[in-house]
Design an enzyme around this catalytic site. Structure first.
Site, mmCIF file in Angstrom:
data_model
loop_
_atom_site.group_PDB
_atom_site.id
_atom_site.type_symbol
_atom_site.label_atom_id
_atom_site.label_comp_id
_atom_site.label_asym_id
_atom_site.label_seq_id
_atom_site.Cartn_x
_atom_site.Cartn_y
_atom_site.Cartn_z
ATOM 1 N N GLU A 167 46.388 36.377 14.322
ATOM 2 C CA GLU A 167 45.314 37.542 13.695
ATOM 3 C C GLU A 167 45.907 38.847 13.752
ATOM 4 O O GLU A 167 46.344 39.329 15.280
ATOM 5 C CB GLU A 167 44.215 37.249 14.239
ATOM 6 N N GLY A 214 37.735 37.046 12.784
ATOM 7 C CA GLY A 214 36.449 36.888 11.773
ATOM 8 C C GLY A 214 36.757 37.335 10.139
ATOM 9 O O GLY A 214 36.269 37.091 9.396
ATOM 10 N N THR A 265 37.856 39.581 6.703
ATOM 11 C CA THR A 265 36.896 40.610 6.266
ATOM 12 C C THR A 265 35.377 40.234 6.129
ATOM 13 O O THR A 265 34.779 41.353 6.310
ATOM 14 C CB THR A 265 37.446 40.640 4.672
ATOM 15 N N CYS A 266 34.978 39.198 6.187
ATOM 16 C CA CYS A 266 33.626 38.853 6.084
ATOM 17 C C CYS A 266 32.852 39.443 7.238
ATOM 18 O O CYS A 266 31.974 40.287 7.244
ATOM 19 C CB CYS A 266 33.440 37.482 5.987
ATOM 20 N N HIS A 271 2.507 27.719 -5.018
ATOM 21 C CA HIS A 271 2.199 28.847 -5.406
ATOM 22 C C HIS A 271 1.551 30.061 -4.424
ATOM 23 O O HIS A 271 0.870 29.728 -3.466
ATOM 24 C CB HIS A 271 0.983 28.487 -6.496
#
Length: 462
Positions: free
Chosen positions: A33, A38, A40-41, A446
């Site tokens: 890395e 992690g 971009t996210c 509903h």
């Protein structure tokens, strides 16, 4: 040359879970890395922006709560606190991912920039001291992601422009942001900072914002933004930037056939993304890319070189976190479970987190027309949805594209509060082969938003 079973380049939403799965299967894994665990996210995309969208929505609700009978005399936006909250959420996610990799005895997490030296070998220049490590493996997975496209505009390199990454570090509300680009990144940030108090002018080079969406959906989004005070110009582009003596930015803008000058305090570049493949030296491995630099893969995410795969944004196609994660699930199930899965025919849902949200899945009406697909369209404005009226958010619409013969749902666009959640109901119906005539008479609780799917499909007479 140190040998591993697996080398993974990039710790994004495909790379991290793949490293863990391979390690669990007893493979020795190296994951490289160059920046932050992690991808971009976690660091620049979904996690921080949606945290800030939540703050912007709170400001919006405070500004209109009088309509609901709750009176707030005044409020102010505290950008340092918004940033601290965002940073804490990002750090929690990032550190959790990093710890899971570092604590696995079968995984070596290496911070540095990776490049190929051959079809089975990779060089990693470590960030800490510049040392070069030479690794080889039978399986190599590229999850290097994308970056912001910086357009060639006269004077752009002379101003301190913002990108979707650097704008996240602002601790003051800008006076006036000129946003270059009328798709999801530009729209989300434009609305967000308008709600924080900035003046926003948004330029879209095409005929309309959100060119991949149906015109009625895009026009509704534009109306919502303009209603909130965002100025939107289509058929518009900047020809030159220059600094003013007072430290502002003066943009010369072509809008249709007229030229205007717009003075602003900040410029946000949101004109697209491009793959981070240039530093990988893919030619050393013989990996093919397309004319835009995206890595070519087949339906099983395999490149043209045996043993090398590409996952996530770097391979082109839909650039979404959930697609990258699905790439991971396809690869690991094929390699470790002996399955025969491909990307062909998978659904591509997505959600734009303007407010109201736009949730989309399947084909649009304009795509159906272009492909000559027999179809019908149902549209229900949110002002006719009971739940929307009750909560006071009647902007937007529900739209579905269906096959009139089979009654299958071909696509849907839900522009509404919780539009992504409503869209997911229709996606599940599409996945399960549930036809729209069954949804028309289905019993929903509903009053919920999903209940109005009854009324949406009542618009179809057959």
């Amino acid at each position: 040359m140190k040998h591993y079973d697996v080398i993974i380049i990039g710790s994004g939403q495909a790379g991290n879970p793949l490293a863990r799965k391979m390690a669990k299967a007893g493979k020795k894994v190296a994951i490289a890395e160059k920046r932050l665990v992690g991808g971009t996210c976690v660091n620049d995309g979904c996690t921080p922006t949606k945290a800030m969208v939540a703050s912007a929505r709170a400001a919006y609700l405070a500004s209109r709560c009088n309509d609901l009978g709750v009176h707030i005399d005044s409020y102010h936006v505290d950008m340092p606190q918004i940033k601290r909250r965002k940073d804490a959420i990002v750090e929690r996610s990032r550190s959790g991912n990093q710890e899971s990799l570092e604590n696995d005895p079968n995984i070596d997490l290496l911070f540095g920039e990776a490049s190929f030296t051959g079809p089975r070998s990779v060089k990693i220049k470590l960030n800490e001291d510049g040392e070069e490590l030479h690794l080889e493996a039978d399986l190599i997975f590229i999850n290097a992601g994308n970056r912001t496209v910086i357009p060639q505009i006269d004077g752009l390199d002379e101003i301190d422009y913002l990108t979707s990454t650097t704008i996240l570090d602002l601790e003051e509300v800008p006076e006036h942001i000129l946003v270059i680009g009328g798709n999801y990144i530009g729209l989300e940030f434009g609305q967000m900072f308008r709600r924080f108090g900035s003046q926003i002018t948004l330029l879209e080079r095409g005929e309309r914002i959100m060119s991949h969406e149906d015109p009625d959906v895009a026009d509704t989004v534009r109306h919502i933004l303009e209603e909130e005070g965002v100025t939107v110009h289509a058929n518009a582009h900047v020809t030159r930037f220059e600094k003013t003596p007072g430290g502002q930015v003066l943009a010369t803008v072509q809008i249709g056939d007229r030229t205007e000058q717009i003075q602003c305090s900040h410029v946000l570049i949101a004109a697209g993304r491009e793959p981070q493949t240039d530093a990988l030296d893919l030619t050393a491995a013989g990996v093919e890319v397309d004319d835009k630099g995206y890595i070519k893969v087949d339906g099983k995410l395999r490149t043209n070189v045996d043993g090398i795969y590409a996952l996530g944004d770097v391979k082109g196609g839909p650039a979404f976190t959930h697609i990258a994660y699905n790439d991971f699930t396809i690869v690991w199930r094929n390699l470790l479970q002996g399955q025969d899965l491909t990307t062909e025919g998978r659904p591509v849902p997505y959600c734009m987190f303007t407010d109201p949200q736009l949730g989309r899945v399947g084909i649009t009406e304009q795509e159906a027309k272009q492909k000559g697909i027999k179809h019908e369209v149902a549209v229900l404005n949110m002002e006719n949805v009971a739940r929307a009226v009750e909560v006071g958010e009647t902007r937007g619409l529900m739209k579905a594209v269906v096959d009139p013969d089979t009654k299958q749902i071909l696509g849907a666009a839900i522009l509404a509060e919780e539009g992504g959640e409503i869209m997911s109901v229709l996606q599940m119906a599409m996945e399960g082969g549930i036809t729209y005539d069954r949804i028309r008479y289905c019993v929903f609780a509903h009053p919920t938003y999903s209940e109005s799917l009854n009324n949406l499909f009542m618009k179809l007479d057959n």
